[in-house]
Design a protein around this motif. Structure first.
Motif, mmCIF file in Angstrom:
data_model
loop_
_atom_site.group_PDB
_atom_site.id
_atom_site.type_symbol
_atom_site.label_atom_id
_atom_site.label_comp_id
_atom_site.label_asym_id
_atom_site.label_seq_id
_atom_site.Cartn_x
_atom_site.Cartn_y
_atom_site.Cartn_z
ATOM 1 N N LEU A 89 0.810 -1.211 0.000
ATOM 2 C CA LEU A 89 0.000 0.000 0.000
ATOM 3 C C LEU A 89 0.848 1.268 0.000
ATOM 4 O O LEU A 89 0.302 2.376 0.013
ATOM 5 N N TRP A 90 2.142 1.106 0.003
ATOM 6 C CA TRP A 90 3.071 2.234 -0.110
ATOM 7 C C TRP A 90 4.138 1.873 -1.144
ATOM 8 O O TRP A 90 5.315 1.757 -0.833
ATOM 9 N N ALA B 101 5.054 10.763 -5.107
ATOM 10 C CA ALA B 101 3.780 11.394 -5.461
ATOM 11 C C ALA B 101 2.776 11.339 -4.315
ATOM 12 O O ALA B 101 1.920 12.228 -4.186
ATOM 13 N N ILE B 102 2.868 10.312 -3.489
ATOM 14 C CA ILE B 102 1.934 10.161 -2.367
ATOM 15 C C ILE B 102 2.156 11.234 -1.314
ATOM 16 O O ILE B 102 1.195 11.748 -0.715
ATOM 17 N N ILE C 195 -5.122 1.263 -5.231
ATOM 18 C CA ILE C 195 -5.381 1.838 -3.918
ATOM 19 C C ILE C 195 -4.088 1.858 -3.111
ATOM 20 O O ILE C 195 -3.273 0.935 -3.194
ATOM 21 N N THR C 196 -3.882 2.927 -2.358
ATOM 22 C CA THR C 196 -2.647 3.096 -1.580
ATOM 23 C C THR C 196 -2.990 3.593 -0.171
ATOM 24 O O THR C 196 -4.156 3.848 0.152
ATOM 25 N N GLU C 197 -1.958 3.785 0.633
ATOM 26 C CA GLU C 197 -2.167 4.307 1.986
ATOM 27 C C GLU C 197 -2.867 5.652 1.970
ATOM 28 O O GLU C 197 -3.583 6.000 2.919
ATOM 29 N N ALA C 198 -2.676 6.438 0.920
ATOM 30 C CA ALA C 198 -3.315 7.752 0.849
ATOM 31 C C ALA C 198 -4.834 7.622 0.905
ATOM 32 O O ALA C 198 -5.518 8.433 1.545
ATOM 33 N N ASP C 199 -5.379 6.603 0.253
ATOM 34 C CA ASP C 199 -6.825 6.397 0.263
ATOM 35 C C ASP C 199 -7.321 6.025 1.652
ATOM 36 O O ASP C 199 -8.358 6.532 2.104
ATOM 37 N N TRP C 200 -6.598 5.159 2.329
ATOM 38 C CA TRP C 200 -7.059 4.716 3.652
ATOM 39 C C TRP C 200 -6.873 5.798 4.700
ATOM 40 O O TRP C 200 -7.671 5.898 5.644
ATOM 41 N N ARG C 201 -5.868 6.628 4.554
ATOM 42 C CA ARG C 201 -5.711 7.775 5.461
ATOM 43 C C ARG C 201 -6.875 8.758 5.276
ATOM 44 O O ARG C 201 -7.347 9.368 6.236
#
Length: 328
Positions: free
Chosen positions: A170-171, A178-179, A235-241
């Motif tokens: 996820l990272w 970019a994240i 989907i990445t950590e940015a979405d879950w944050r």
């Protein structure tokens, strides 16, 4: 939200008189890292090797920062490796309580301690600082690894892969650069922005928080009209944050924190995106709307002195989200 001073508890809220009425969040105190081989991480000391049954999470279902860690524990298949203790939703004069007398609250599953502050004092008897969740605890060393959620989720993302075989990243390295600015904007203006608006004690401080908050929601709505997730098609950590703030927004931030220019349900892309993430396998079980609504309305006496828990709204997170690969 009290604090410890040289190991002594003080029921003391944030002092906004020194900041022009603005809420200023304090930084997390414990910043060690679990790594696959126990080598030091980006901060803190080494010696925290990824092992089954060694680590334990203290969380609140109400807290969006703690919620992040529960989500990553689920997504990375760590439920059987890392235990959890859930605090009572009411955070009153003694801070986070480990009283199990509320549906969903577990009490302290390790030591039977009464309050979250007792966990901090077990690690550091003369500690000074805020008592927050999540707390990532090392059972072997009887020490706090970390109480910084953004770093705990990155530990969970990779440190235990050799034990679980879960390679879901996820990272991803190719998106990290970019994240970071996306995370930074969302954190400052939205994740923390709702608190800056809700806990403001002057009109000026509120106005300074609320305008960028809704600018960011508008920006996110436009971004999600062009792509499925924040960083594109994965989907990445940015979405879950982002998710942990969105899922609380209409229920508590909109009314209780005066973030009421619009609701998430008023943004077609954000509302569909929120429903998709809620329906992701395993995520629904990490969302306890009863704890969320109870905590915010009952705990914040300065905002809601009569502790009346409002009735609504009714939110159907399980309605079809419509965000298939061709529609986003």
């Amino acid at each position: 939200m009290g604090l410890l001073v040289d190991g002594e508890w003080r029921d003391q809220w944030y002092d906004t008189s020194k900041t022009g009425g603005a809420f200023k969040r304090t930084e997390a105190k414990f910043r060690n890292w679990i790594t696959a081989d126990g080598s030091p991480g980006p901060s803190g000391e080494g010696g925290f090797e990824a092992e089954a049954d060694r680590y334990h999470l203290y969380v609140s279902y109400a807290c969006p920062w703690a919620h992040r860690t529960l989500i990553f524990r689920t997504l990375k298949g760590l439920e059987d490796l890392i235990g959890v203790s859930v605090v009572h939703p009411d955070m009153l004069h003694d801070g986070w309580s480990l009283d199990p007398d509320y549906p969903g609250a577990t009490g302290d599953q390790l030591y039977g301690l009464a309050f979250a502050r007792d966990v901090y004092l077990k690690a550091e008897p003369t500690m000074s600082g805020r008592v927050t969740v999540p707390i990532l605890w090392d059972r072997k060393r009887e020490a706090i690894v970390s109480n910084e959620s953004s770093e705990i989720i990155r530990m969970f993302n990779s440190a235990f892969d050799g034990l679980t075989g879960n390679q879901n990243d996820l990272w991803p390295e190719h998106l990290r650069e970019a994240i970071e600015p996306v995370n930074a904007r969302i954190y400052d203006t939205l994740n923390n922005g709702v608190y800056k608006a809700g806990f403001a004690t002057t009109q000026t401080a509120y106005d300074a928080a609320i305008v960028p908050l809704f600018d960011t929601l508008d920006w996110l709505e436009d971004r999600l009209s062009q792509q499925r997730y924040l960083m594109g098609d994965i989907i990445t950590e940015a979405d879950w944050r982002l998710f942990t703030t969105l899922v609380r927004f209409d229920a508590v931030y909109h009314g209780h924190f005066k973030c009421n220019r619009a609701r998430i349900v008023d943004y077609p892309n954000l509302w569909g995106y929120l429903r998709e993430l809620y329906q992701w396998p395993g995520i629904k079980a990490t969302v306890n709307m009863d704890h969320i609504r109870r905590h915010y309305h009952y705990s914040h006496e300065s905002i809601n002195p009569h502790r009346i828990v409002s009735i609504g709204p009714n939110l159907d997170f399980e309605a079809p989200h419509g965000r298939d690969a061709t529609s986003a």
